[in-house]
Design an enzyme around this catalytic site. Structure first.
Site, short mmCIF file in Angstrom:
data_model
loop_
_atom_site.label_atom_id
_atom_site.label_comp_id
_atom_site.label_asym_id
_atom_site.label_seq_id
_atom_site.Cartn_x
_atom_site.Cartn_y
_atom_site.Cartn_z
CG ASN A 24 -0.28 0.09 2.53
OD1 ASN A 24 0.46 1.04 2.78
ND2 ASN A 24 -0.53 -0.86 3.42
CG ASP A 67 1.14 -6.26 7.05
OD1 ASP A 67 1.14 -6.05 5.84
OD2 ASP A 67 1.78 -5.56 7.86
CG ASN A 73 -7.23 -6.28 6.73
OD1 ASN A 73 -6.16 -5.78 7.05
ND2 ASN A 73 -8.25 -5.53 6.31
NE ARG A 92 -2.44 -8.59 5.75
CZ ARG A 92 -3.28 -7.89 6.49
NH1 ARG A 92 -3.73 -6.72 6.05
NH2 ARG A 92 -3.72 -8.36 7.64
NE ARG A 139 -4.31 -3.91 -0.66
CZ ARG A 139 -3.73 -4.06 0.53
NH1 ARG A 139 -4.25 -4.86 1.43
NH2 ARG A 139 -2.60 -3.40 0.81
CG HIS A 168 -8.49 -2.14 3.54
ND1 HIS A 168 -7.41 -2.56 4.30
CD2 HIS A 168 -8.72 -3.13 2.64
CE1 HIS A 168 -7.02 -3.76 3.88
NE2 HIS A 168 -7.79 -4.12 2.87
CG ASP A 170 -10.66 -0.42 7.84
OD1 ASP A 170 -10.41 -1.38 8.61
OD2 ASP A 170 -9.86 -0.03 6.96
CB ALA A 258 2.20 -1.50 8.32
CB CYS A 264 -6.14 -1.77 10.71
SG CYS A 264 -6.56 -0.77 9.29
#
Lengths: 270, 155
Positions: A24, A67, A73, A92, A139, A168, A170, A258, A264
């Site tokens: 990102n 992450d 997520n 991820r 994403r 994202h 959020d 990050a 998150c």
């Protein structure tokens, strides 16, 4: 016995150190993250949630998966069903197994997104009122929205994210108690803004400024009239205070390296 | 009028009266003409352009007419099309509006081949849509954009 206000899943940042890849715009390979500061912020978040009578579950972290701390997520949890994520980026993807494993251990009924679709859990799916608002393009694929709507028999309102910094939902859309919405309008296209203005009362909309959004103010956790968020502007704090919200500020700057902040770091289980 | 064909003309179609000759010949043949696209060159060196849809009751008559019109510089138009399906909460999310806007902005045409609107709050809506354009690359560009909006290519 005091009633539990909410339930969350968190994962301690034991292996959250340097930025080793870039998936990102916030990440820069080679950036050093202060693990002690990250742990301190994470602990403050957990303590804030428990002080608000939330129950916080934790899952074990894994080395090589820094992450994994961003448990929002992991999945979308709806009643007893968890729709597990399928990450767009290969870095991820190993986390999918660990999240699914934990959710299974907690007796959630797991649903899996087809392999050709990407879906990144609560990071791109937030309930507000009767609707599930879901982000797409960066994403999550919009095809996943239709799949999830069919699975859970709920109405999903799709919102395209047009600024890659807000990758994202959020990061730019935060439903609050009593029908309020804190959001960054420029993260959405004209259709998204029309949808938001149509679905939320105009007196309940709290648009934020770019510098506030870039400080991850929308990546906040709300329980009752309390909002836990990264340090933000006096302007926004006053706006929220006028609507009877109390802000709990925590310095999440190590996690912002990050591309994540308060929201998150926790997956809502209820 | 079951038989259809589109023709294209390019060049000095107004000054040379070739456009009006084409329309006259279509009418004299007993066929129907509708002008789908027309643009006039703004300078002496800029071509004018027209695309005309012809409808006829007879395949033979249509074929013969198309052959005759070539003397005026009118040739069968290339047409590219693809058919898509979209389903979900596409009305509430303005996805259908967005897809139609993408097609319009791309100067393509569409035909709504089927549409079903969900009645209850959680019901899906469904659309089957054909996208038609004279340029292959344009169709690809539009396809890429509407697939990102959830359209599924079926034909």
């Amino acid at each position: 016995m005091t009633a539990i206000t909410a339930k969350f899943l968190m994962c301690p940042p034991d292996y959250y150190t340097n930025i080793n890849y870039e998936i990102n715009p916030w990440m820069k390979k080679g950036t050093i993250c202060d693990n002690a500061s990250a742990k301190d912020a994470w602990e403050q978040l957990r303590n804030a949630l428990t002080s608000l009578k939330a129950k916080v579950f934790t899952m074990p972290p894994h080395h090589n998966q820094p992450d994994i701390v961003f448990t929002a997520n992991a999945a979308l949890v709806y009643k007893n069903t968890a729709v597990t994520s399928r990450f767009r980026h290969t870095e991820r993807r190993p986390e999918e197994f660990f999240y699914a494993d934990w959710l299974k251990s907690q007796k959630y009924s797991l649903e899996y997104i087809p392999e050709y679709m990407s879906f990144e859990g609560e990071g791109d799916a937030l309930f507000a009122g009767e609707n599930l608002y879901s982000g797409y393009i960066t994403r999550t694929d919009i095809a996943a929205h239709t799949y999830i709507a069919y699975l859970l028999n709920i109405r999903i309102i799709s919102l395209e994210l047009i600024d890659e910094r807000f990758y994202h939902l959020d990061t730019c859309f935060c439903p609050l108690e009593d029908g309020y919405l804190m959001y960054y309008p420029k993260a959405f296209d004209e259709y998204g803004n029309r949808i938001i203005e149509h679905n939320f009362h105009k007196n309940k909309l709290i648009p934020v400024k770019e510098d506030e959004a870039l400080g991850f103010c929308c990546n906040a956790v709300n329980i009752g009239n309390k909002i836990i968020m990264n340090k933000t502007s006096d302007r926004l704090k006053n706006v929220l205070a006028q609507r009877d919200f109390d802000i709990i500020e925590i310095d999440f700057s190590e996690f912002i390296k990050a591309g994540g902040s308060a929201k998150c770091l926790c997956l809502r289980l209820s | 009028m079951d038989y259809k064909c589109s023709i294209e003309m390019k060049g000095e179609i107004f000054d040379s009266l070739s456009l009006s000759s084409v329309l006259d010949e279509i009418a004299q043949c007993g066929c129907l003409a509708s002008i789908k696209e027309i643009s006039m060159g703004k300078t002496k060196n800029e071509d004018s352009h027209a695309r005309i849809k012809i409808r006829s009751e007879s395949r033979q008559k249509l074929d013969s007419l198309i052959k005759n019109l070539q003397k005026y510089g009118a040739y069968p138009a290339s047409v590219y099309s693809k058919t898509f399906e979209v389903q979900g909460h596409i009305i509430d999310s303005l996805i259908l509006s967005k897809i139609l806007d993408i097609i319009y902005a791309g100067k393509a045409r569409f035909e709504l081949m089927d549409i079903k609107i969900g009645i209850e709050k959680n019901d899906f809506s469904y659309v089957k849509i054909k996208v038609i354009t004279a340029e292959k690359q344009l169709l690809k560009t539009i396809t890429d954009k509407i697939v990102q909006q959830g359209a599924v290519l079926i034909d």
